[in-house]
Design an enzyme around this catalytic site. Structure first.
Site, PDB file in Angstrom:
ATOM      1  N   LYS A 237       0.834  -1.209   0.000  1.00 49.52           N
ATOM      2  CA  LYS A 237       0.000   0.000   0.000  1.00 49.52           C
ATOM      3  C   LYS A 237       0.856   1.241   0.000  1.00 49.52           C
ATOM      4  O   LYS A 237       0.438   2.291  -0.443  1.00 49.52           O
ATOM      5  CB  LYS A 237      -0.849   0.048   1.273  1.00 49.52           C
ATOM      6  CG  LYS A 237      -1.930  -0.972   1.327  1.00 49.52           C
ATOM      7  CD  LYS A 237      -2.684  -0.857   2.638  1.00 49.52           C
ATOM      8  CE  LYS A 237      -3.324  -2.199   2.928  1.00 49.52           C
ATOM      9  NZ  LYS A 237      -4.117  -2.221   4.121  1.00 49.52           N
ATOM     10  N   ARG A 238       2.061   1.112   0.549  1.00 51.97           N
ATOM     11  CA  ARG A 238       2.910   2.284   0.689  1.00 51.97           C
ATOM     12  C   ARG A 238       3.746   2.575  -0.550  1.00 51.97           C
ATOM     13  O   ARG A 238       4.321   3.637  -0.665  1.00 51.97           O
ATOM     14  CB  ARG A 238       3.811   2.142   1.920  1.00 51.97           C
ATOM     15  CG  ARG A 238       3.074   2.473   3.220  1.00 51.97           C
ATOM     16  CD  ARG A 238       3.835   2.009   4.434  1.00 51.97           C
ATOM     17  NE  ARG A 238       3.925   0.551   4.471  1.00 51.97           N
ATOM     18  CZ  ARG A 238       2.951  -0.238   4.920  1.00 51.97           C
ATOM     19  NH1 ARG A 238       1.849   0.274   5.380  1.00 51.97           N
ATOM     20  NH2 ARG A 238       3.078  -1.563   4.904  1.00 51.97           N
TER      21      ARG A 238
END
Ligand code: GLU
Ligand code: ZN
Length: 496
Positions: free
Chosen positions: A264-265
């Site tokens: 997600k990052r």
């Protein structure tokens, strides 16, 4: 909203409103959406906002906004409502409490008083003795005396689901038959000691009550499926939901750089990032569709209508998909090239507005100029945001126009200034200010008379009028900019 469903198929997209929507999540939304639109069923959008510490209103708003931007419309859910709502789990706590009570009463769940330290200690012992760690059923059948003793100690119990002792086998729509031996799927917590229900309970309860027929989700959730299947059986027994267990399909992992799972990052995960850069919704969705699915061999570009037309789950590839930004950009560029000039102009406007280059609302002369410039950039763009750099020079007021001299230095050494002067003289006497006349005047003067190579001739002129070394075609750009502004920009470099 689409028409009334023509099929009983019901799918759900049920994000938790934490952080910003990411590629993996939206790929899941897309596959559910395409699957159910293909069949004429119902797309349920549910918000799993039971994690008070991590959920945010901002994330919820962004989620809805991104879904709308992408055109992934839902038939039941937030803002549109529906017969089986509410569709936000934070509004359904009484339902979960009730189901948990029923599961306890039916003996399908029980109170577990074990402390964290006790569980840890027993797990360590299991490991040391070569047994599989995990909940050992300690509180499955406590006597009334044991229960009151724990109560007297002030212990608050969790609610634990009693897993059956048999192997659980199911047919995964993507991966085929999958089995989980019971020793790997232990009794698990449904409700915390403070009474707060967990994903393990609320997700299947809502799937049952919302009559979900197909659960399509990421492979990371595969291990919760045997638990949920067992919970469905229990719910069927106590009469929660339709009594039918949905079919499950687990979508492949998406791999990022260095063959690690896309996180997600990772910057390429951020949906908002794509919007800011100016990806087209149809371009981005087309690329996300390829993360595990293909419309046909040797075919990458398609519309969402075409995807809906041909999407079937059996064509989803169980192998990990690799995220490739270059390909994502190339696919977006193809969709850009397919836009009409007017459509491109409309879509570029918000980006020019965000950069402060045109008014909001855009004025008629500004719109006319954007439409006129659109054909020049259509073939050269990867994302809409690039329009700011490409045609921004047309919208900068003369008083604010500057040339980055560092950038221009290479082209504007002493002979560059001479070129600009000659261009000024040639353009100053052009009779009719149109592309062919401009081109003829500059070629005659710079290439024929001064014997310059086209690059040496036109590079300095480009820098002088656009402020950049790369721009749309020069003669067209000059025409759009107009005689007065073009000459004033050229002269700026001559005095300065
Ligand atoms: N709220 C869960 C998540 O976002 C849903 C998982 C599921 O599809 O079951 O991970
Ligand atoms: Zn226990």
């Amino acid at each position: 909203m689409t028409d009334a469903p023509t099929s009983p198929v019901r799918v759900r997209f049920c994000p938790s409103p934490t952080g910003n929507p990411h590629v993996g999540l939206i790929r899941t939304a897309l596959f559910n959406w395409a699957f159910v639109r293909h069949l004429g069923g119902t797309f349920v959008f549910r918000i799993e906002d039971t994690d008070v510490s991590r959920d945010s209103k901002e994330s919820y708003d962004t989620m809805l906004d991104v879904m709308r931007w992408l055109g992934l419309d839902w038939d039941e859910g937030p803002e549109v409502g529906g017969p089986l709502g509410p569709y936000r789990q934070s509004e359904r706590y009484d339902i979960y409490e009730d189901v948990a009570a029923q599961l306890l009463a039916a003996g399908r769940a029980y109170h577990c008083y074990c402390s964290h330290a006790e569980l840890e200690e027993r797990n360590a012992r299991a490991r040391a003795e070569g047994r599989t760690p995990g909940y050992d059923g300690h509180c499955r059948d406590l006597t009334a005396d044991q229960v009151s003793a724990y109560g007297a100690e002030g212990r608050q119990p969790v609610v634990r689901f009693r897993m059956p002792d048999n192997t659980i086998t199911f047919h995964d729509l993507v991966r085929g038959e999958i089995s989980f031996a019971s020793e790997h799927v232990r009794d698990y917590v449904l409700v915390r000691a403070n009474g707060h229900p967990l994903y393990t309970l609320v997700n299947p309860v809502d799937d049952a009550l919302m009559e979900i027929t197909h659960v399509l989700r990421g492979e990371d959730l595969l291990s919760s499926t045997p638990r949920q299947i067992a919970l469905y059986d229990a719910m069927a027994e106590i009469g929660v939901g339709s009594g039918k267990t949905p079919q499950f399909g687990h979508l492949p992992y998406v791999m990022g750089q260095g063959n690690k799972k896309l996180s997600k990052r990772d910057p390429e995960s951020s949906l908002l990032g794509y919007r800011v850069r100016g990806f087209l919704p149809e371009g981005l969705l087309n690329y996300l569709a390829l993360l595990g699915w293909a419309i046909a061999e040797d075919r990458d570009i398609f519309s969402m209508d075409e995807m809906v037309e041909s999407f079937t789950i059996d064509r989803v590839n169980p192998n990990p998909a690799r995220f490739d930004m270059k390909k994502c950009e190339a696919i977006n560029a193809s969709h850009l090239r397919a836009l009409s000039v007017d459509d491109l102009a409309e879509r570029v406007i918000p980006y020019l507005q965000a950069a402060g280059l045109v008014a909001d609302p855009v004025s008629p002369p500004e719109r006319a100029l954007i439409v006129a410039a659109a054909p020049l950039i259509l073939e050269r763009m990867t994302t809409l945001g690039e329009a700011v750099d490409m045609i921004g020079f047309l919208f900068v007021p003369e008083a604010e126009f500057t040339v980055d001299l560092d950038d221009a230095a290479k082209l504007l050494e002493s002979d560059g200034v001479a070129v600009v002067r000659a261009a000024y003289d040639a353009l100053n006497v052009v009779q009719s200010w149109d592309t062919p006349s401009i081109e003829l005047a500059l070629r005659t003067k710079l290439v024929e008379e001064m014997q310059l190579k086209p690059r040496h001739a036109f590079g300095p002129v480009r820098v002088a009028v656009t402020g950049r070394r790369i721009s749309p075609p020069l003669f067209e750009s000059l025409e759009l900019l107009g005689r007065e502004r073009s000459l004033s920009r050229l002269s700026l470099l001559l005095v300065g």
